[in-house]
Design a protein around this motif. Structure first.
Motif, mmCIF file in Angstrom:
data_model
loop_
_atom_site.group_PDB
_atom_site.id
_atom_site.type_symbol
_atom_site.label_atom_id
_atom_site.label_comp_id
_atom_site.label_asym_id
_atom_site.label_seq_id
_atom_site.Cartn_x
_atom_site.Cartn_y
_atom_site.Cartn_z
ATOM 1 N N SER A 374 0.834 -1.211 0.000
ATOM 2 C CA SER A 374 0.000 0.000 0.000
ATOM 3 C C SER A 374 0.867 1.260 0.000
ATOM 4 C CB SER A 374 -0.923 -0.004 1.222
ATOM 5 O OG SER A 374 -0.175 0.002 2.422
ATOM 6 N N GLU A 375 2.006 1.219 0.718
ATOM 7 C CA GLU A 375 2.900 2.383 0.746
ATOM 8 C C GLU A 375 3.559 2.590 -0.617
ATOM 9 O OE1 GLU A 375 4.495 2.471 5.341
ATOM 10 O OE2 GLU A 375 5.275 0.936 3.989
ATOM 11 N N ILE A 376 3.854 1.496 -1.294
ATOM 12 C CA ILE A 376 4.472 1.605 -2.623
ATOM 13 C C ILE A 376 3.496 2.237 -3.604
ATOM 14 C CG2 ILE A 376 5.384 0.290 -4.566
ATOM 15 C CD1 ILE A 376 6.373 -1.764 -2.470
ATOM 16 N N PHE A 377 2.229 1.825 -3.547
ATOM 17 C CA PHE A 377 1.246 2.416 -4.460
ATOM 18 C C PHE A 377 0.985 3.884 -4.116
ATOM 19 C CE2 PHE A 377 0.255 -2.021 -5.482
ATOM 20 C CZ PHE A 377 0.238 -1.928 -6.873
ATOM 21 N N GLU A 378 1.129 4.234 -2.864
ATOM 22 C CA GLU A 378 1.008 5.644 -2.474
ATOM 23 C C GLU A 378 2.167 6.445 -3.080
ATOM 24 O OE1 GLU A 378 -0.075 9.203 -1.213
ATOM 25 O OE2 GLU A 378 -1.309 7.381 -1.167
ATOM 26 N N ALA A 400 10.399 13.714 -12.143
ATOM 27 C CA ALA A 400 9.364 12.912 -11.484
ATOM 28 C C ALA A 400 8.919 11.763 -12.382
ATOM 29 C CB ALA A 400 8.179 13.801 -11.123
ATOM 30 N N ALA A 401 8.866 12.002 -13.693
ATOM 31 C CA ALA A 401 8.458 10.946 -14.620
ATOM 32 C C ALA A 401 9.458 9.796 -14.620
ATOM 33 C CB ALA A 401 8.304 11.523 -16.026
ATOM 34 N N VAL A 402 10.740 10.113 -14.501
ATOM 35 C CA VAL A 402 11.767 9.065 -14.446
ATOM 36 C C VAL A 402 11.614 8.252 -13.163
ATOM 37 C CG1 VAL A 402 14.247 8.612 -14.304
ATOM 38 C CG2 VAL A 402 13.385 10.347 -15.893
ATOM 39 N N VAL A 403 11.421 8.935 -12.044
ATOM 40 C CA VAL A 403 11.246 8.227 -10.767
ATOM 41 C C VAL A 403 9.982 7.373 -10.807
ATOM 42 C CG1 VAL A 403 10.990 8.479 -8.272
ATOM 43 C CG2 VAL A 403 12.477 10.046 -9.529
ATOM 44 N N LEU A 404 8.912 7.916 -11.376
ATOM 45 C CA LEU A 404 7.658 7.166 -11.499
ATOM 46 C C LEU A 404 7.870 5.883 -12.299
ATOM 47 C CD1 LEU A 404 4.571 6.880 -11.291
ATOM 48 C CD2 LEU A 404 4.390 8.331 -13.336
ATOM 49 N N ARG A 405 8.571 5.988 -13.421
ATOM 50 C CA ARG A 405 8.839 4.800 -14.239
ATOM 51 C C ARG A 405 9.640 3.768 -13.444
ATOM 52 N NH1 ARG A 405 10.434 3.738 -19.719
ATOM 53 N NH2 ARG A 405 10.981 1.521 -19.799
ATOM 54 N N SER A 406 10.629 4.214 -12.680
ATOM 55 C CA SER A 406 11.420 3.283 -11.868
ATOM 56 C C SER A 406 10.542 2.570 -10.856
ATOM 57 C CB SER A 406 12.548 4.034 -11.151
ATOM 58 O OG SER A 406 13.470 4.582 -12.062
ATOM 59 N N CYS A 407 9.662 3.329 -10.212
ATOM 60 C CA CYS A 407 8.787 2.752 -9.197
ATOM 61 C C CYS A 407 7.835 1.729 -9.818
ATOM 62 C CB CYS A 407 8.019 3.870 -8.504
ATOM 63 S SG CYS A 407 7.341 3.423 -6.895
ATOM 64 N N VAL A 411 7.542 -2.412 -9.043
ATOM 65 C CA VAL A 411 6.302 -3.118 -8.701
ATOM 66 C C VAL A 411 6.093 -4.300 -9.642
ATOM 67 C CG1 VAL A 411 3.798 -2.915 -8.652
ATOM 68 C CG2 VAL A 411 5.209 -1.098 -7.663
ATOM 69 N N ALA A 412 6.356 -4.096 -10.920
ATOM 70 C CA ALA A 412 6.182 -5.179 -11.898
ATOM 71 C C ALA A 412 7.123 -6.338 -11.587
ATOM 72 C CB ALA A 412 6.432 -4.645 -13.307
#
Length: 415
Positions: A374-378, A400-407, A411-412
């Motif tokens: 849940s914290e990861i999806f947050e 932020a887009a680069v960090v979002l892609r990494s996150c 998850v995948a």
């Protein structure tokens, strides 16, 4: 699929396509084998930049000297058990510069580029190293080293500290930021001497430390004054340590470093070598698979250009797609920008961004920091909002887009 896996698959396809060309097959097999080799780090720079001295400092032994070609040595990185192959190169100036650049371009996975003074530095070598579409798309394999940091600080005892301020300003210059991951100051002679200190040298320094301060201080004002007495012994110390190193060593002995191990243990930290080794670990050693894949892709491109054939068009297209989708390169560029201050994020986001990008370890658990699902999806929601916020600058949104892609990729990988 990781970049290394995609690269290996591309090389396998190329081996099938070029199986009737012994020269191409030999070259491609070499690229496949390199994927599993230790990281190859070239130490490059113009004449008198201290290349061999820096190789000796990193290796912790006197292994390098003047060379007309590439010289190879093995060393152990400070935080890794994997070996590192150091490459001492010929000077990258003068008539032989083009050949030296080509050799380094084809043989090295990463480069330490040494300059004596930032304001007079010729960065033509680094420009030449990225004068290729693949290299330009993945400028993640160079660190600039201010290799005579003591000279930047006028040879004072606090010279390396002063040089750090110079490096901080220099690494934020737009041209420099496009060419390298970081700028690190090192007093090369002091680093090398500290790592390879000999007992006779320690004894000679200890003798100097016993000379009254009022008598020795004027002698340490210049090389000529210092070597006027006992030119043989003092000349050797000057060649190995420089005046800055002699001053530091004498001061440390007077303060209690009364043995060779004790002095060596204090000389190296004052040289800036530890900061360089940390930068090498973070930018190169911990990203070895990415940098090895980059080298292999460059090697593949050589074959596609030198021996074009019908099958090479499809391989070239797949190579281009691989590069376009190589998020690893974007991660490395952003990490460097965040660490050097070229890109800034709010304090509450900076440490999380560095961790998610692999700045505190490249494993999935290290990147996610033990957070629950849940914290990861947050985190994903937070970074997506930041990447899409029109109130943020374009640079912040890209980061932020680069960090979002990494996150999202993390998850995948855990599902």
């Amino acid at each position: 699929m990781s970049l290394a896996s995609r690269t290996r698959a591309l090389l396998d396809q190329a081996l099938d396509a070029y199986q009737d060309s012994p020269r191409a097959v030999s070259w491609l097999r070499r690229q496949v084998n390199r994927l599993d080799d230790p990281l190859r780090l070239a130490v490059a720079g113009p004449r008198q930049s201290g290349k061999s001295t820096m190789v000796n400092a990193i290796a912790g032994a006197e292994v390098a000297g003047p060379s007309a070609g590439l010289s190879w040595f093995r060393a152990a990185p400070s935080r890794s058990r994997d070996e590192l192959t150091l490459i001492d190169t010929p000077p990258v100036d003068g008539e032989a510069a083009a050949g030296a650049i080509e050799n380094i371009y084809l043989e090295a996975d990463a480069v330490l580029f040494l300059v004596r003074h930032p304001h007079r530095a010729d960065l033509g070598f680094l420009h030449a190293m990225r004068d290729h579409p693949i290299a330009r798309a993945s400028t993640v394999n160079a660190i600039v080293v201010l290799s005579r940091a003591d000279e930047l600080g006028g040879g004072r005892v606090d010279a390396v500290i002063s040089a750090r301020h110079v490096a901080r300003r220099y690494r934020r210059e737009p041209e420099v930021g496009e060419l390298c991951q970081d700028v690190v100051p090192v007093a090369g002679l002091l680093a090398s001497a500290g790592r390879t200190l000999r007992q006779p040298e320690f004894d000679a320094l200890a003798d100097l430390a016993r000379v009254p301060r009022a008598e020795l201080a004027p002698q340490l004002m210049s090389a000529d004054r210092f070597t006027a007495q006992d030119p043989s012994v003092r000349g050797g110390l000057l060649e190995r340590f420089g005046l800055f190193g002699v001053r530091i060593a004498v001061t440390l002995i007077r303060r209690g470093a009364q043995s060779l191990p004790a002095l060596a243990a204090q000389l190296v930290p004052r040289s800036g070598l530890a900061e360089l080794r940390d930068a090498m670990d973070q930018a190169f050693v911990e990203r070895r698979p990415v940098l090895k894949a980059r080298s292999a892709l460059l090697g593949l491109d050589v074959v596609l250009r030198m021996e074009p054939r019908p099958a090479s068009a499809a391989l070239a297209a797949e190579l281009e797609r691989t590069l376009a989708g190589a998020h690893d390169f974007r991660e490395l560029r952003l990490l460097a920008a965040l660490r050097t201050g070229r890109t800034e994020l709010p304090p509450e986001l900076l440490s999380e961004a560095v961790r998610l990008l692999g700045g505190q370890g490249t494993g999935v658990e290290e990147r996610l920091g033990g957070h629950s699902e849940s914290e990861i999806f947050e985190m994903i929601r937070r970074w997506r909002a930041w990447a899409e916020d029109p109130a943020c600058s374009a640079g912040d949104r890209r980061a932020a887009a680069v960090v979002l892609r990494s996150c999202e990729e993390l998850v995948a990988r855990i599902r």
